[in-house]
Design a protein around this motif. Sequence first.
Motif, short mmCIF file in Angstrom:
data_model
loop_
_atom_site.label_atom_id
_atom_site.label_comp_id
_atom_site.label_asym_id
_atom_site.label_seq_id
_atom_site.Cartn_x
_atom_site.Cartn_y
_atom_site.Cartn_z
N ALA A 59 3.08 -1.26 0.66
CA ALA A 59 1.93 -0.37 0.66
C ALA A 59 1.86 0.44 1.96
O ALA A 59 2.35 0.02 3.01
CB ALA A 59 0.66 -1.17 0.49
N GLU A 60 1.23 1.62 1.85
CA GLU A 60 1.01 2.48 3.01
C GLU A 60 -0.31 3.21 2.80
O GLU A 60 -0.58 3.75 1.72
CB GLU A 60 2.15 3.48 3.16
N LYS A 61 -1.13 3.22 3.84
CA LYS A 61 -2.43 3.89 3.78
C LYS A 61 -2.33 5.27 4.42
O LYS A 61 -1.78 5.42 5.51
CB LYS A 61 -3.48 3.07 4.54
N LYS A 62 -2.85 6.28 3.72
CA LYS A 62 -2.96 7.63 4.27
C LYS A 62 -4.38 8.10 4.01
O LYS A 62 -4.74 8.42 2.88
CB LYS A 62 -1.96 8.57 3.60
N GLY A 63 -5.19 8.09 5.07
CA GLY A 63 -6.60 8.40 4.89
C GLY A 63 -7.24 7.30 4.07
O GLY A 63 -7.13 6.12 4.38
N ASN A 64 -7.88 7.70 2.98
CA ASN A 64 -8.51 6.71 2.09
C ASN A 64 -7.67 6.43 0.85
O ASN A 64 -8.15 5.85 -0.11
CB ASN A 64 -9.90 7.19 1.68
N LYS A 65 -6.41 6.86 0.88
CA LYS A 65 -5.54 6.69 -0.28
C LYS A 65 -4.45 5.65 0.01
O LYS A 65 -3.90 5.60 1.11
CB LYS A 65 -4.89 8.01 -0.69
N SER A 66 -4.14 4.86 -1.00
CA SER A 66 -3.08 3.86 -0.90
C SER A 66 -1.85 4.34 -1.65
O SER A 66 -1.95 4.79 -2.80
CB SER A 66 -3.54 2.52 -1.48
N ILE B 175 4.31 6.68 -4.29
CA ILE B 175 3.33 7.31 -5.18
C ILE B 175 1.93 6.80 -4.85
O ILE B 175 1.73 5.65 -4.47
CB ILE B 175 3.69 7.00 -6.66
N TRP B 176 0.98 7.69 -5.00
CA TRP B 176 -0.43 7.34 -4.84
C TRP B 176 -0.84 6.44 -6.00
O TRP B 176 -0.48 6.70 -7.15
CB TRP B 176 -1.26 8.63 -4.81
N ILE B 177 -1.58 5.39 -5.70
CA ILE B 177 -1.99 4.44 -6.73
C ILE B 177 -2.79 5.13 -7.83
O ILE B 177 -2.70 4.76 -9.00
CB ILE B 177 -2.81 3.27 -6.11
N TYR C 101 2.32 3.43 -2.67
CA TYR C 101 3.24 2.32 -2.85
C TYR C 101 4.66 2.85 -3.04
O TYR C 101 4.88 3.82 -3.77
CB TYR C 101 2.85 1.46 -4.05
N SER C 102 5.60 2.20 -2.39
CA SER C 102 7.01 2.57 -2.52
C SER C 102 7.85 1.32 -2.74
O SER C 102 7.42 0.20 -2.44
CB SER C 102 7.49 3.31 -1.28
N LEU C 103 9.05 1.50 -3.27
CA LEU C 103 9.96 0.39 -3.44
C LEU C 103 10.44 -0.10 -2.07
O LEU C 103 10.70 0.70 -1.17
CB LEU C 103 11.18 0.81 -4.26
N THR C 104 10.55 -1.40 -1.92
CA THR C 104 11.15 -1.96 -0.72
C THR C 104 12.66 -1.72 -0.77
O THR C 104 13.20 -1.24 -1.79
CB THR C 104 10.88 -3.46 -0.63
#
Length: 291
Positions: A56-63, A22-24, A65-68
């Motif tokens: 965490a994962e960056k896509k463009g300027n958006k962060s 999900i996007w922060i 987050y997903s469950l490990t």
Amino acid sequence: MNTRSMIFTLYGDYIRHYGNHIWIGSLIRFLKEFGHNEQAVRAAVSRMSKQGWLKAEKKGNKSYYSLTEHGVKRMDEAAKRIFKFKPDEWDGKWRMLLYTIPEEKRSIRDELRKELVWSGFGTLSPSCWISPNNLDDKVHSLIQKYEISDYIDFFIASYDGPGENQRLVEKSWDLEDINEKYNDFIAHYSQKFIIDRNKIKKGEMTDAECFVERTKLVHEYRKFLFVDPGLPEELLPEKWYGNHAAMLFSDYYKELAEPANRFFESVFQDGNEIHNKDESYNVLNHPLMTD
């Protein structure tokens, strides 16, 4: 309701069914409904990442987050227990775990204790934990996780007296206290269920309000994972409120499900990949709900 716990609830009941990330910005928007501000959400997400629950994962300027893998496994374990309303048949055996973890590994010992309590083990005596449930895989997983095979002994045994099996239950768990907690849950939510059901039928409850109430309901009910060991029916007291509480939770959950999910999707579709929704997920008939 602290921010970290609410984020766990949102991942467990919603996000994991929609691709698990999900996007922060969306997470901040959801938590705003419960009075949590952006700073608190970002701090909680950072802490959960450091603890190994989120990545965490960056896509463009958006962060995003997903469950490990660890987080997914814990959510799956929790969901199976939350939506399982009757215990498995008992094989009559007791699982017994004994450990002698040295003082220099105290932090591991403390973590192990938390895991055992969460899994449903009770303390028969210091360093001797028991459960009537088949937790063999869980035990072996913990031994591997903490690398403590040199300090653990695990038995599957029958109780041969001098008392009855209930004697072990009384020594290992405070069922009276757990039963009282269930009674409090019933007293509070049975009235709320009737009120909200009538409001929904009359169109007097918004989708956002249903989302808040369902999330709060799951948040409160999942607290029993930390206190109720999920004993077989043969070992429960005659007047046990756990079954009544489970049915109340199920009915209330289903009543709120459709409007709550509409609100979730209305927020989630902005900035997230809503097409990643699990096709097998049915909000009106949760796949893990069993009678």
